[in-house]
Design a protein around this motif. Structure first.
Motif, PDB file in Angstrom:
ATOM      1  N   SER A   1       0.833  -1.188   0.000  1.00 18.71           N
ATOM      2  CA  SER A   1       0.000   0.000   0.000  1.00 18.71           C
ATOM      3  C   SER A   1       0.875   1.248   0.000  1.00 18.71           C
ATOM      4  CB  SER A   1      -0.949  -0.020   1.195  1.00 18.71           C
ATOM      5  OG  SER A   1      -0.338   0.474   2.341  1.00 18.71           O
ATOM      6  N   ILE A   2       0.291   2.362  -0.337  1.00 21.79           N
ATOM      7  CA  ILE A   2       1.017   3.630  -0.414  1.00 21.79           C
ATOM      8  C   ILE A   2       1.506   4.059   0.968  1.00 21.79           C
ATOM      9  CG2 ILE A   2       0.772   6.088  -0.934  1.00 21.79           C
ATOM     10  CD1 ILE A   2      -1.091   5.289  -3.216  1.00 21.79           C
ATOM     11  N   ASP A   3       0.662   3.880   1.994  1.00 24.84           N
ATOM     12  CA  ASP A   3       1.054   4.252   3.354  1.00 24.84           C
ATOM     13  C   ASP A   3       2.244   3.437   3.836  1.00 24.84           C
ATOM     14  OD1 ASP A   3      -0.897   6.184   3.522  1.00 24.84           O
ATOM     15  OD2 ASP A   3      -2.348   4.886   4.538  1.00 24.84           O
ATOM     16  N   LYS A   4       2.242   2.128   3.525  1.00 22.14           N
ATOM     17  CA  LYS A   4       3.339   1.264   3.944  1.00 22.14           C
ATOM     18  C   LYS A   4       4.631   1.685   3.253  1.00 22.14           C
ATOM     19  CE  LYS A   4       4.577  -3.512   4.673  1.00 22.14           C
ATOM     20  NZ  LYS A   4       4.146  -4.892   4.642  1.00 22.14           N
ATOM     21  N   ARG A   5       4.562   2.023   1.966  1.00 24.65           N
ATOM     22  CA  ARG A   5       5.737   2.475   1.220  1.00 24.65           C
ATOM     23  C   ARG A   5       6.271   3.774   1.810  1.00 24.65           C
ATOM     24  NH1 ARG A   5      10.251   1.681  -1.043  1.00 24.65           N
ATOM     25  NH2 ARG A   5      10.749   3.015  -2.766  1.00 24.65           N
ATOM     26  N   ALA A   6       5.390   4.693   2.172  1.00 29.94           N
ATOM     27  CA  ALA A   6       5.813   5.951   2.784  1.00 29.94           C
ATOM     28  C   ALA A   6       6.492   5.704   4.126  1.00 29.94           C
ATOM     29  CB  ALA A   6       4.612   6.881   2.954  1.00 29.94           C
ATOM     30  N   ASP A   7       5.961   4.772   4.912  1.00 31.71           N
ATOM     31  CA  ASP A   7       6.570   4.425   6.199  1.00 31.71           C
ATOM     32  C   ASP A   7       7.965   3.846   6.005  1.00 31.71           C
ATOM     33  OD1 ASP A   7       4.351   5.288   7.597  1.00 31.71           O
ATOM     34  OD2 ASP A   7       3.489   3.267   7.830  1.00 31.71           O
ATOM     35  N   ILE A   8       8.134   3.013   4.995  1.00 35.96           N
ATOM     36  CA  ILE A   8       9.441   2.411   4.701  1.00 35.96           C
ATOM     37  C   ILE A   8      10.433   3.501   4.298  1.00 35.96           C
ATOM     38  CG2 ILE A   8      10.697   0.926   3.075  1.00 35.96           C
ATOM     39  CD1 ILE A   8       8.173  -0.917   3.125  1.00 35.96           C
ATOM     40  N   LEU A   9       9.989   4.442   3.467  1.00 30.94           N
ATOM     41  CA  LEU A   9      10.867   5.532   3.039  1.00 30.94           C
ATOM     42  C   LEU A   9      11.277   6.410   4.216  1.00 30.94           C
ATOM     43  CD1 LEU A   9       9.242   6.572  -0.360  1.00 30.94           C
ATOM     44  CD2 LEU A   9      11.392   5.343  -0.005  1.00 30.94           C
ATOM     45  N   ARG A  10      10.336   6.694   5.127  1.00 30.28           N
ATOM     46  CA  ARG A  10      10.661   7.474   6.325  1.00 30.28           C
ATOM     47  C   ARG A  10      11.672   6.731   7.191  1.00 30.28           C
ATOM     48  NH1 ARG A  10       5.383   9.261   5.874  1.00 30.28           N
ATOM     49  NH2 ARG A  10       4.482   7.602   7.146  1.00 30.28           N
ATOM     50  N   LEU A  11      11.490   5.442   7.341  1.00 32.86           N
ATOM     51  CA  LEU A  11      12.413   4.629   8.131  1.00 32.86           C
ATOM     52  C   LEU A  11      13.812   4.635   7.501  1.00 32.86           C
ATOM     53  CD1 LEU A  11      12.839   2.806  10.566  1.00 32.86           C
ATOM     54  CD2 LEU A  11      12.071   0.874   9.167  1.00 32.86           C
TER      55      LEU A  11
END
Length: 177
Positions: free
Chosen positions: A1-11
């Protein structure tokens, strides 16, 4: 999902910054010494001479159209640009570069709310801002970004503005002043 991808990028960004803070900052003097092998003394001397002249030129010299010129001489963007030279990590330098671009677009939108700032109009403004950013070691900053920016930072927007920065420096170095 888009939210999960954004979380990975932030991490990834958090991990990168932590690594830079603990490792790269301690190696900064060694990194600069190695950059001296990439950026020649002649190039540095030519940049300093050229930069001292360009820093005194008005917006019109950079071929910024009259209706695109800023009374405040792009002051906020120039302050952000100065952070490129002051920062010690590639991520911080890239953040400063992206902030510089964002501030140019924001100020332009204030000046001309119904006009889109295209690349052909952005570049002269960007070069003017760089001329005011106090980047006497701009070629070191560029090489630092090219060689030390994490791959995830050099995707999309980061790569675009790094290329823009490189092009601006090369063009400014050869401008007739």
């Amino acid at each position: 999902s888009i939210d999960k991808r954004a979380d990975i990028l932030r991490l990834e960004a958090i991990v990168t910054k932590c690594a830079e803070q603990s490792i790269v900052k301690n190696l900064f003097p060694l990194i600069l010494k190695n950059l001296e092998e990439i950026v020649t003394k002649d190039q540095t001397a030519k940049w300093l001479e050229q930069y001292s002249k360009l820093s005194l030129k008005p917006q019109s010299f950079f071929e910024i159209p009259g209706d695109h010129q800023c009374e405040m001489e792009w002051y906020e963007a120039s302050l952000a640009c100065a952070d490129i030279g002051k920062s010690k990590t590639a991520s911080e330098k890239m953040e400063a570069l992206l902030d510089t671009a964002r501030l140019i677009y924001e100020r332009f939108h204030e000046l001309k709310p119904k006009t889109v700032l295209g690349a052909d109009d952005f570049m002269p403004i960007f070069m003017f801002v760089v001329s005011r950013g106090g980047l006497d070691r701009a070629f070191y900053d560029k090489e630092y970004l090219v060689h030390l920016c994490p791959a995830n930072v050099l995707d999309g927007e980061g790569a675009y503005y790094l290329s823009t920065f490189e092009a601006a420096l090369t063009f400014m170095l050869d401008m007739k002043v």
